[in-house]
Design a protein around this motif. Structure first.
Motif, PDB file in Angstrom:
ATOM      1  N   PRO A   6       0.849  -1.201   0.000  1.00  0.00           N
ATOM      2  CA  PRO A   6       0.000   0.000   0.000  1.00  0.00           C
ATOM      3  C   PRO A   6       0.884   1.252   0.000  1.00  0.00           C
ATOM      4  O   PRO A   6       1.998   1.237   0.540  1.00  0.00           O
ATOM      5  N   GLU A   7       0.388   2.334  -0.587  1.00  0.00           N
ATOM      6  CA  GLU A   7       1.204   3.521  -0.823  1.00  0.00           C
ATOM      7  C   GLU A   7       1.937   4.023   0.422  1.00  0.00           C
ATOM      8  O   GLU A   7       3.130   4.278   0.379  1.00  0.00           O
ATOM      9  N   ARG A   8       1.242   4.188   1.536  1.00  0.00           N
ATOM     10  CA  ARG A   8       1.894   4.761   2.727  1.00  0.00           C
ATOM     11  C   ARG A   8       2.957   3.812   3.281  1.00  0.00           C
ATOM     12  O   ARG A   8       4.019   4.252   3.721  1.00  0.00           O
ATOM     13  N   GLN A   9       2.732   2.507   3.233  1.00  0.00           N
ATOM     14  CA  GLN A   9       3.758   1.559   3.659  1.00  0.00           C
ATOM     15  C   GLN A   9       4.949   1.603   2.719  1.00  0.00           C
ATOM     16  O   GLN A   9       6.104   1.574   3.156  1.00  0.00           O
ATOM     17  N   GLY A  19      16.113   6.237   2.020  1.00  0.00           N
ATOM     18  CA  GLY A  19      16.418   7.597   2.449  1.00  0.00           C
ATOM     19  C   GLY A  19      17.196   7.654   3.746  1.00  0.00           C
ATOM     20  O   GLY A  19      17.731   8.683   4.113  1.00  0.00           O
ATOM     21  N   ASP A  20      17.239   6.533   4.480  1.00  0.00           N
ATOM     22  CA  ASP A  20      17.972   6.430   5.738  1.00  0.00           C
ATOM     23  C   ASP A  20      17.487   7.460   6.763  1.00  0.00           C
ATOM     24  O   ASP A  20      18.274   8.035   7.503  1.00  0.00           O
ATOM     25  N   LEU A  21      16.170   7.677   6.790  1.00  0.00           N
ATOM     26  CA  LEU A  21      15.594   8.583   7.779  1.00  0.00           C
ATOM     27  C   LEU A  21      15.212   7.811   9.030  1.00  0.00           C
ATOM     28  O   LEU A  21      14.828   6.643   8.947  1.00  0.00           O
ATOM     29  N   ASP A  22      15.289   8.470  10.169  1.00  0.00           N
ATOM     30  CA  ASP A  22      14.760   7.862  11.379  1.00  0.00           C
ATOM     31  C   ASP A  22      13.238   8.015  11.358  1.00  0.00           C
ATOM     32  O   ASP A  22      12.670   8.613  10.448  1.00  0.00           O
ATOM     33  N   HIS A  23      12.566   7.464  12.371  1.00  0.00           N
ATOM     34  CA  HIS A  23      11.101   7.500  12.353  1.00  0.00           C
ATOM     35  C   HIS A  23      10.549   8.922  12.482  1.00  0.00           C
ATOM     36  O   HIS A  23       9.463   9.210  11.971  1.00  0.00           O
ATOM     37  N   HIS A  24      11.289   9.808  13.100  1.00  0.00           N
ATOM     38  CA  HIS A  24      10.843  11.203  13.149  1.00  0.00           C
ATOM     39  C   HIS A  24      10.880  11.818  11.752  1.00  0.00           C
ATOM     40  O   HIS A  24       9.976  12.556  11.362  1.00  0.00           O
ATOM     41  N   GLY A  25      11.922  11.513  10.989  1.00  0.00           N
ATOM     42  CA  GLY A  25      12.032  12.017   9.624  1.00  0.00           C
ATOM     43  C   GLY A  25      10.980  11.421   8.701  1.00  0.00           C
ATOM     44  O   GLY A  25      10.389  12.121   7.882  1.00  0.00           O
ATOM     45  N   VAL A  26      10.731  10.124   8.847  1.00  0.00           N
ATOM     46  CA  VAL A  26       9.689   9.468   8.056  1.00  0.00           C
ATOM     47  C   VAL A  26       8.334  10.080   8.400  1.00  0.00           C
ATOM     48  O   VAL A  26       7.529  10.391   7.527  1.00  0.00           O
ATOM     49  N   ALA A  27       8.090  10.276   9.697  1.00  0.00           N
ATOM     50  CA  ALA A  27       6.823  10.863  10.140  1.00  0.00           C
ATOM     51  C   ALA A  27       6.637  12.268   9.569  1.00  0.00           C
ATOM     52  O   ALA A  27       5.549  12.620   9.110  1.00  0.00           O
ATOM     53  N   ALA A  28       7.691  13.055   9.569  1.00  0.00           N
ATOM     54  CA  ALA A  28       7.602  14.416   9.026  1.00  0.00           C
ATOM     55  C   ALA A  28       7.291  14.378   7.535  1.00  0.00           C
ATOM     56  O   ALA A  28       6.465  15.150   7.043  1.00  0.00           O
ATOM     57  N   ALA A  29       7.931  13.466   6.816  1.00  0.00           N
ATOM     58  CA  ALA A  29       7.708  13.372   5.369  1.00  0.00           C
ATOM     59  C   ALA A  29       6.292  12.914   5.038  1.00  0.00           C
ATOM     60  O   ALA A  29       5.724  13.328   4.034  1.00  0.00           O
ATOM     61  N   ASP A  43       3.625  13.303   7.101  1.00  0.00           N
ATOM     62  CA  ASP A  43       2.646  14.040   7.914  1.00  0.00           C
ATOM     63  C   ASP A  43       1.916  13.118   8.887  1.00  0.00           C
ATOM     64  O   ASP A  43       0.685  13.057   8.907  1.00  0.00           O
ATOM     65  N   THR A  44       2.684  12.396   9.675  1.00  0.00           N
ATOM     66  CA  THR A  44       2.115  11.480  10.651  1.00  0.00           C
ATOM     67  C   THR A  44       2.969  11.523  11.911  1.00  0.00           C
ATOM     68  O   THR A  44       3.844  12.385  12.044  1.00  0.00           O
ATOM     69  N   THR A  45       2.755  10.627  12.826  1.00  0.00           N
ATOM     70  CA  THR A  45       3.530  10.585  14.064  1.00  0.00           C
ATOM     71  C   THR A  45       4.647   9.553  13.946  1.00  0.00           C
ATOM     72  O   THR A  45       4.558   8.633  13.119  1.00  0.00           O
ATOM     73  N   PRO A  46       5.675   9.664  14.789  1.00  0.00           N
ATOM     74  CA  PRO A  46       6.713   8.629  14.775  1.00  0.00           C
ATOM     75  C   PRO A  46       6.156   7.239  15.093  1.00  0.00           C
ATOM     76  O   PRO A  46       6.606   6.249  14.524  1.00  0.00           O
ATOM     77  N   ALA A  47       5.158   7.160  15.967  1.00  0.00           N
ATOM     78  CA  ALA A  47       4.557   5.857  16.278  1.00  0.00           C
ATOM     79  C   ALA A  47       3.875   5.269  15.044  1.00  0.00           C
ATOM     80  O   ALA A  47       3.990   4.073  14.761  1.00  0.00           O
ATOM     81  N   ALA A  48       3.173   6.120  14.288  1.00  0.00           N
ATOM     82  CA  ALA A  48       2.532   5.646  13.061  1.00  0.00           C
ATOM     83  C   ALA A  48       3.581   5.257  12.021  1.00  0.00           C
ATOM     84  O   ALA A  48       3.402   4.278  11.285  1.00  0.00           O
TER      85      ALA A  48
END
Length: 159
Positions: free
Chosen positions: A108-111, A121-131, A133-138
């Protein structure tokens, strides 16, 4: 606050931007997505208030440009079987492990975006969340679900 010259930013991070753009948009459209990301970054650069984590800022812009490309195409192509990671075309042989990328493409697209941002991209979960528009937990959940699906599809054991 003093930002480095924009050219220094380009020199330091152009490979990361192109690599992520190609992973999210495919080898054919990836260069266009990277170019669009640099254009947007250049326009926004003078307004930045912090020079902290410029790489993450650039990769977030790149991910959003790839998302814009896919959204623009959806009405034109209802089946979108080759998006966002196009495994056909002249550069398909350049992708390592095409079976893996086909499986990533089927997510699915978001996954798909989350796992690509995390591991290409080697982003941490905060970076992925920012990209995204979600939370680090999501973000953690999206990546975890994507990895579970990929392991299942590719027959990889967790042992």
């Amino acid at each position: 606050m003093s930002l480095p010259p924009f050219q220094a930013l380009v020199d330091e991070h152009w490979r990361d931007v192109v690599r992520l753009a190609r992973a999210l948009a495919g080898p054919v459209d990836g260069d266009d997505v990277a170019q669009r990301a640099w254009e947007k970054a250049f326009a926004a650069y003078p307004k930045l208030t912090s020079a902290r984590n410029l790489r993450s800022w650039l990769l977030t812009i790149t991910a959003r440009c790839a998302t814009d490309l896919h959204r623009a195409r959806k009405p034109q192509s209802p089946l979108n079987e080759d998006l966002p990671i196009a495994m056909d075309g002249p550069d398909a042989t350049d992708w390592p492990d095409p079976d893996l990328w086909r499986a990533v493409n089927a997510l699915p697209e978001r996954q798909r975006f989350a796992v690509t941002l995390k591991y290409v991209g080697d982003l941490d979960h905060h970076g992925v969340a920012a990209a995204l528009d979600t939370t680090p937990a999501a973000s953690r959940r999206l990546v975890s679900d994507a990895l579970a699906t990929l392991r299942s599809k590719l027959g990889v054991d967790d042992d």
